[in-house]
Design a protein around this motif. Structure first.
Motif, PDB file in Angstrom:
ATOM      1  N   ARG A  42      17.692   4.227 -10.707  1.00 37.99           N
ATOM      2  CA  ARG A  42      16.758   4.318  -9.591  1.00 37.99           C
ATOM      3  C   ARG A  42      16.607   2.932  -8.977  1.00 37.99           C
ATOM      4  O   ARG A  42      16.544   1.930  -9.687  1.00 37.99           O
ATOM      5  N   ARG A  43      16.550   2.896  -7.655  1.00 38.06           N
ATOM      6  CA  ARG A  43      16.316   1.621  -6.970  1.00 38.06           C
ATOM      7  C   ARG A  43      15.477   1.857  -5.729  1.00 38.06           C
ATOM      8  O   ARG A  43      15.640   2.856  -5.017  1.00 38.06           O
ATOM      9  N   SER A  44      14.574   0.920  -5.479  1.00 36.71           N
ATOM     10  CA  SER A  44      13.780   0.996  -4.258  1.00 36.71           C
ATOM     11  C   SER A  44      14.603   0.484  -3.082  1.00 36.71           C
ATOM     12  O   SER A  44      15.545  -0.293  -3.257  1.00 36.71           O
ATOM     13  N   PHE A  45      14.246   0.938  -1.888  1.00 34.88           N
ATOM     14  CA  PHE A  45      14.858   0.390  -0.676  1.00 34.88           C
ATOM     15  C   PHE A  45      13.798  -0.362   0.139  1.00 34.88           C
ATOM     16  O   PHE A  45      13.910  -0.518   1.353  1.00 34.88           O
ATOM     17  N   THR A  46      12.779  -0.846  -0.591  1.00 36.03           N
ATOM     18  CA  THR A  46      11.658  -1.519   0.065  1.00 36.03           C
ATOM     19  C   THR A  46      12.049  -2.868   0.661  1.00 36.03           C
ATOM     20  O   THR A  46      11.304  -3.412   1.483  1.00 36.03           O
ATOM     21  N   ASP A  47      13.180  -3.445   0.218  1.00 38.75           N
ATOM     22  CA  ASP A  47      13.640  -4.695   0.807  1.00 38.75           C
ATOM     23  C   ASP A  47      14.459  -4.457   2.072  1.00 38.75           C
ATOM     24  O   ASP A  47      14.855  -5.411   2.748  1.00 38.75           O
ATOM     25  N   LEU A  48      14.694  -3.164   2.386  1.00 36.92           N
ATOM     26  CA  LEU A  48      15.476  -2.820   3.570  1.00 36.92           C
ATOM     27  C   LEU A  48      14.655  -2.053   4.603  1.00 36.92           C
ATOM     28  O   LEU A  48      14.797  -2.261   5.805  1.00 36.92           O
ATOM     29  N   ILE A  49      13.816  -1.130   4.126  1.00 36.44           N
ATOM     30  CA  ILE A  49      13.035  -0.268   5.011  1.00 36.44           C
ATOM     31  C   ILE A  49      11.572  -0.327   4.617  1.00 36.44           C
ATOM     32  O   ILE A  49      11.232  -0.221   3.435  1.00 36.44           O
ATOM     33  N   ASN A  50      10.719  -0.472   5.595  1.00 34.18           N
ATOM     34  CA  ASN A  50       9.273  -0.454   5.355  1.00 34.18           C
ATOM     35  C   ASN A  50       8.697   0.877   5.832  1.00 34.18           C
ATOM     36  O   ASN A  50       8.534   1.093   7.028  1.00 34.18           O
ATOM     37  N   THR A  51       8.395   1.756   4.879  1.00 30.27           N
ATOM     38  CA  THR A  51       7.786   3.041   5.206  1.00 30.27           C
ATOM     39  C   THR A  51       6.266   2.907   5.161  1.00 30.27           C
ATOM     40  O   THR A  51       5.737   1.943   4.591  1.00 30.27           O
ATOM     41  N   PRO A  52       5.525   3.861   5.732  1.00 29.39           N
ATOM     42  CA  PRO A  52       4.048   3.806   5.620  1.00 29.39           C
ATOM     43  C   PRO A  52       3.576   3.779   4.171  1.00 29.39           C
ATOM     44  O   PRO A  52       2.586   3.109   3.846  1.00 29.39           O
ATOM     45  N   THR A  53       4.275   4.506   3.294  1.00 34.03           N
ATOM     46  CA  THR A  53       3.910   4.499   1.875  1.00 34.03           C
ATOM     47  C   THR A  53       4.083   3.104   1.290  1.00 34.03           C
ATOM     48  O   THR A  53       3.213   2.594   0.569  1.00 34.03           O
ATOM     49  N   TYR A  54       5.197   2.461   1.623  1.00 42.27           N
ATOM     50  CA  TYR A  54       5.453   1.107   1.132  1.00 42.27           C
ATOM     51  C   TYR A  54       4.393   0.131   1.631  1.00 42.27           C
ATOM     52  O   TYR A  54       3.881  -0.704   0.874  1.00 42.27           O
ATOM     53  N   ASN A  55       4.053   0.225   2.899  1.00 40.41           N
ATOM     54  CA  ASN A  55       3.065  -0.698   3.465  1.00 40.41           C
ATOM     55  C   ASN A  55       1.722  -0.585   2.750  1.00 40.41           C
ATOM     56  O   ASN A  55       1.065  -1.591   2.452  1.00 40.41           O
ATOM     57  N   ASN A  56       1.298   0.656   2.460  1.00 40.71           N
ATOM     58  CA  ASN A  56       0.039   0.842   1.738  1.00 40.71           C
ATOM     59  C   ASN A  56       0.107   0.327   0.310  1.00 40.71           C
ATOM     60  O   ASN A  56      -0.831  -0.285  -0.197  1.00 40.71           O
ATOM     61  N   TYR A  57       1.228   0.598  -0.361  1.00 38.97           N
ATOM     62  CA  TYR A  57       1.406   0.118  -1.724  1.00 38.97           C
ATOM     63  C   TYR A  57       1.435  -1.414  -1.754  1.00 38.97           C
ATOM     64  O   TYR A  57       0.863  -2.050  -2.644  1.00 38.97           O
ATOM     65  N   PHE A  58       2.126  -2.005  -0.784  1.00 39.21           N
ATOM     66  CA  PHE A  58       2.252  -3.458  -0.744  1.00 39.21           C
ATOM     67  C   PHE A  58       0.883  -4.104  -0.515  1.00 39.21           C
ATOM     68  O   PHE A  58       0.506  -5.062  -1.201  1.00 39.21           O
ATOM     69  N   SER A  59       0.138  -3.564   0.434  1.00 38.70           N
ATOM     70  CA  SER A  59      -1.196  -4.112   0.720  1.00 38.70           C
ATOM     71  C   SER A  59      -2.114  -3.951  -0.481  1.00 38.70           C
ATOM     72  O   SER A  59      -2.919  -4.839  -0.797  1.00 38.70           O
ATOM     73  N   ARG A  60      -2.001  -2.812  -1.177  1.00 42.58           N
ATOM     74  CA  ARG A  60      -2.826  -2.565  -2.351  1.00 42.58           C
ATOM     75  C   ARG A  60      -2.498  -3.565  -3.469  1.00 42.58           C
ATOM     76  O   ARG A  60      -3.399  -4.086  -4.141  1.00 42.58           O
ATOM     77  N   SER A  61      -1.221  -3.888  -3.668  1.00 39.29           N
ATOM     78  CA  SER A  61      -0.827  -4.782  -4.758  1.00 39.29           C
ATOM     79  C   SER A  61      -1.141  -6.241  -4.466  1.00 39.29           C
ATOM     80  O   SER A  61      -1.494  -7.004  -5.367  1.00 39.29           O
ATOM     81  N   PHE A  62      -1.017  -6.650  -3.203  1.00 36.43           N
ATOM     82  CA  PHE A  62      -1.114  -8.073  -2.877  1.00 36.43           C
ATOM     83  C   PHE A  62      -2.281  -8.384  -1.949  1.00 36.43           C
ATOM     84  O   PHE A  62      -2.222  -9.327  -1.174  1.00 36.43           O
ATOM     85  N   GLN A  63      -3.339  -7.600  -2.013  1.00 37.57           N
ATOM     86  CA  GLN A  63      -4.487  -7.857  -1.148  1.00 37.57           C
ATOM     87  C   GLN A  63      -5.179  -9.150  -1.557  1.00 37.57           C
ATOM     88  O   GLN A  63      -5.179  -9.545  -2.713  1.00 37.57           O
TER      89      GLN A  63
END
Length: 842
Positions: free
Chosen positions: A340-361
């Motif tokens: 399994r691999r994330s594609f978060t370094d290539l595509i920013n989805t709404p789910t990714y944006n929320n997860y990212f903000s939640r982790s690094f607020q």
């Protein structure tokens, strides 16, 4: 219209069926038939009861002569009928041995089992089945019994006489779904969740149904629906079982102890659920085979049976993509692969944006757009498993897993018209490997020899442009273990288990700073061994397991004895009682650094017991409960008490003046768990409630006793699952719980001087509480088939439908621009967050 041929053929089938039924019904016990024949022919048979026992034949034709009768009996049995005179007939073995054959079949899937074991008990005689599941044996003693076994299936014993026939008989073996104990509740809350006789909750990912907010059978998110299991910050890396910290959960993946459990800094599980077939969660009454994890044991197991079929699956969601395959190499050899691999370094989805903000607020990463900087984050995991059946008595399994999170943060700034780039990184990974050899020495005695290593690393380099300082931190855990486990079955009722374990664990922590120059390295190694023994009893309405584990720590020259008990008694068809108790220990803990964090992210570093400043953590736990089951209504009420000794202040995550103190203390928690689950053909709905009081006790603190940072007094969850059809399912659920404790500064005196620094002057610890936490989740699932062999599933999950801003943590920092020179920082839970997944399986 029916043709003449069709009419004739149908009548032929009917006549044949009737004739077959009549012939089948004519079969009688030979012992009864001989008594009848004595009266009819006025003769006397001389025989031993054991010789004719379990022999059945068709009744002979009426009116035949004695010679014709004896010829018929000689032909249809393995016995010899011989006349001594006109009145007496002796019955004896024609041969002391017979030839038998049969076909061994999987009772669930009705498929033949290759390399199943056929053994003649008490004799050096046996064989294995071929590709069609068939076996043939000659010279089998007529009074012998045969055992039929296959890996992960229940052994079956049949008398040789029963297999003596002109036709090869079919023998059906049932799969052993749970090694420790049988499944007593095949469906619990949702399909795929089951209750075992020993009280553990088992997640069967293959049969996973649907849960609120989930788009896949995420292993660690799923267990959070259980009463007594919380996560105060929504993170699967911070699962709190009955008030315990996350580092007090023993996490096992195919026998490998894992030190890293979550991707995206804990928001999703790091274990691919589509190759993980079974997860057992035990809160109390743990088997003595397991140590560490004073709060719970989470034991994950991948598929362990060779299927000889190429199969697999693949899918994606709005964060990552994954695939897995099961590849037969030979008839007795197979390879399982998942990745399994994330594609978060290539595509920013709404789910990714929320997860990212939640982790690094509330840190520099979250504000990258302001600081002329950029960040890149990705994660991956993959695993391999090699399965090899040496023969019908011995098998070898080897596993490998690799989990990694990677964050890169690039800052750009300009000085004297020169652009300078500084890169900060944070990497977390866990490597693990295991090999074990299973051996069935006879039908009663078996052993398992296993060895594993686990290598966990967290490596960070953090550049602060304001102070022109580069700080690096490195935390490494390396653990190896050798284990010998044995099992002796006195009978189907009594099982006796013993084991011997040798374990070595080393932990290293390194910190370096360039300005001013500073470097420190702390490395500790601990060698320990253990012997464990337990007796398991299960019959009718009673299940009981009594065990004792003796641990020896070589560096400390210290013995730790741990008794365990697990009893379940069914009173009648509706009511059952359960009693559990255990002593456990663990020698690792996580130190939480808020002052030496990375980019404002809370970071946990593993440390090892030294028996002085960091003692061995020990737990005592007891629970008693009542279960009620009737007409698919399940009610469970359990009272529990747990005390954990040997905790330190620096691994409790305090945001107050005590976080830098080196103090040893304990916490105790007592409470009650309530669960009611009602199921119908299409509906499963449940309500759970947990009340618990969780308090610390530290001698040097004032006050000595105060609420635990994980003290959640009240927690309620409810869910409603509805299956419109077998393919279309919906699930709604909600969570409501008390806010966690936190500490405020002293009113009117919020800051004080500590040398050259100004720090927050906190009041007594954990005297305040956050607002209550509430969240409503939804998920939907639809299955459809592309072809007969290719199946697919699409799922939609929404977390926090109401978009409620839940505060999950709160602390204060010095800020001279703010009122009273302090500023309150709140961390919030995930906002309204949708996710979508699509999968195919073949």
């Amino acid at each position: 219209m029916v043709s003449k041929f069709q009419f004739f053929f149908i009548n032929f089938l009917l006549i044949t069926s009737i004739a077959f039924a009549q012939n089948s019904s004519d079969k009688v016990a030979l012992s009864a038939l001989l008594i009848e024949l004595e009266k009819t022919y006025e003769i006397k048979f001389s025989y031993s009861d054991n010789d004719v026992k379990d022999v059945f034949i068709n009744s002979p034709k009426k009116g035949i002569s004695i010679d014709e009768l004896l010829s018929y009996l000689n032909k249809k049995t393995f016995l010899q009928f011989k006349t001594l005179d006109n009145r007496y007939v002796t019955v004896s073995f024609l041969n002391k041995s017979i030839s038998i054959c049969g076909t061994i079949i999987d009772a669930n899937f009705l498929k033949p089992l290759l390399l199943a074991t056929v053994k003649v008990n008490g004799y050096k005689l046996g064989t294995t089945t071929n590709q069609k599941g068939e076996f043939y044996l000659q010279n089998v003693p007529v009074n012998a019994t045969l055992s039929f076994s296959y890996i992960s299936f229940k052994t079956k014993t049949i008398a040789a006489k029963e297999l003596f026939s002109t036709h090869c008989k079919q023998i059906f073996l049932e799969e052993e779904t749970e090694q420790l104990s049988e499944i007593t509740m095949p469906k619990f809350l949702t399909s795929g969740l089951q209750k075992s006789a020993d009280g553990s909750t088992v997640l069967n990912t293959e049969k996973f149904g649907i849960l609120p907010g989930l788009i896949e059978p995420d292993i660690l998110k799923t267990i959070k629906i259980l009463p007594g299991v919380e996560s105060v910050n929504e993170s699967v890396s911070n699962i709190n079982v009955r008030g315990g910290t996350n580092d007090q959960n023993l996490m096992l993946w195919d026998g490998i102890k894992m030190y890293h459990s979550g991707h995206f800094f804990g928001l999703i599980s790091a274990y691919n659920p589509y190759l993980t077939k079974k997860v057992a969660v035990t809160k109390n009454g743990t088997s003595t085979a397991f140590s560490d994890g004073v709060s719970s044991t989470i034991n994950m197991e991948t598929a362990n049976r060779i299927t000889n079929e190429f199969s697999g699956g693949a899918g994606f969601n709005l964060l990552s993509a994954d695939a897995f395959v099961q590849v037969p190499l030979k008839e007795n050899m197979e390879l399982h692969i998942s990745g399994r691999r994330s594609f978060t370094d290539l595509i920013n989805t709404p789910t990714y944006n929320n997860y990212f903000s939640r982790s690094f607020q509330d840190n520099s990463v979250a504000s990258s757009t302001v600081n002329n900087s950029e960040s890149k984050f990705y994660f991956y995991d993959y695993s391999l498993k090699f399965l090899y059946d040496i023969d019908y008595n011995h098998s070898i399994r080897a596993n490998f897993i690799h989990i990694k999170n990677n964050l890169e943060y690039l800052e750009k700034y300009t000085t004297n018209n020169i652009t300078i780039e500084e890169n900060s990184t944070l990497k977390q990974e866990n490597l693990g490997a295991n090999i074990h050899w299973n051996a069935d020495w006879n039908t009663k005695f078996s052993t398992t020899f296993s060895a594993f290593f686990s290598d966990y690393k967290i490596n960070s380099s953090d550049y602060n442009k304001d102070s022109d300082q580069l700080q690096t931190q490195f935390n490494n855990v390396l653990e190896t273990e050798i284990k010998l486990d044995s099992k002796y079955e006195f009978s189907d009722i009594f099982h006796f288990k013993n084991g011997l374990v040798f374990n070595e664990i080393g932990i290293r922590n390194t910190t370096t700073v360039n300005a001013p120059t500073f470097s420190t390295t702390v490395k500790n190694v601990l060698l320990k061994s253990a012997f464990y023994s337990e007796l398991e009893y299960q019959k009718n309405n009673t299940y009981a397991r009594f065990g004792l584990r003796a641990n020896y720590f070589y560096e400390f020259q210290k013995f730790v004895i741990e008794p365990r008990i697990n009893i379940r008694q069914k009173i009648n068809n509706e009511f059952s009682l359960k009693l559990e108790g255990e002593f456990k220990n663990q020698t690792t803990a996580q130190k939480i650094d808020f002052e030496e964090n990375f980019l404002g992210i809370e970071k946990r570093r593993w440390i090892l017991s030294d028996n002085i400043n960091t003692p061995i953590v020990k737990s005592k736990q007891a629970s008693f409960g009542v279960e009620y089951t009737l007409n698919k209504l399940y009610v469970d009420v359990t009272a529990f008490y747990k005390k954990i000794d040997g905790i330190t202040a620096d691994n409790q995550g305090f945001y107050n003046n005590t976080q830098t103190l080196n103090s040893i203390g304990n916490y105790n928690i007592k409470g009650i768990e309530f669960l009611v689950n009602k199921q119908t053909k299409n509906i499963s709905t449940w309500l759970s409630y947990t009340y618990a009081v969780n308090n610390y006790s530290f001698d040097i603190f004032n006050p000595e006793s105060f609420p635990n940072s994980l003290d959640i007094r009240h927690s309620v969850s409810a869910a409603f699952n509805y299956d419109f059809t077998k393919k279309f399912k919906l699930s709604f659920g909600s969570v409501l719980r008390s806010g966690k404790p936190f500490t405020k500064p002293i009113d009117g005196n919020e800051t004080i001087q500590d040398g050259n620094r100004t720090i927050v002057n906190y009041n007594n610890p954990n005297q305040e509480r956050l607002d209550s936490f509430f969240r409503l989740d939804f998920s939907g699932s639809y299955n459809f088939d592309f072809t007969k062999d290719i199946k697919s599933t699409i799922r939609l999950g929404i977390t926090n439908i109401t978009d409620r801003k839940n505060i999950i943590d709160s602390y204060f920092i010095v800020d001279e621009t703010s009122e009273n020179n302090v500023k309150r920082i709140n961390n919030y839970s995930l906002p309204f967050t949708p996710n979508l997944s699509f999968r195919i399986q073949f």
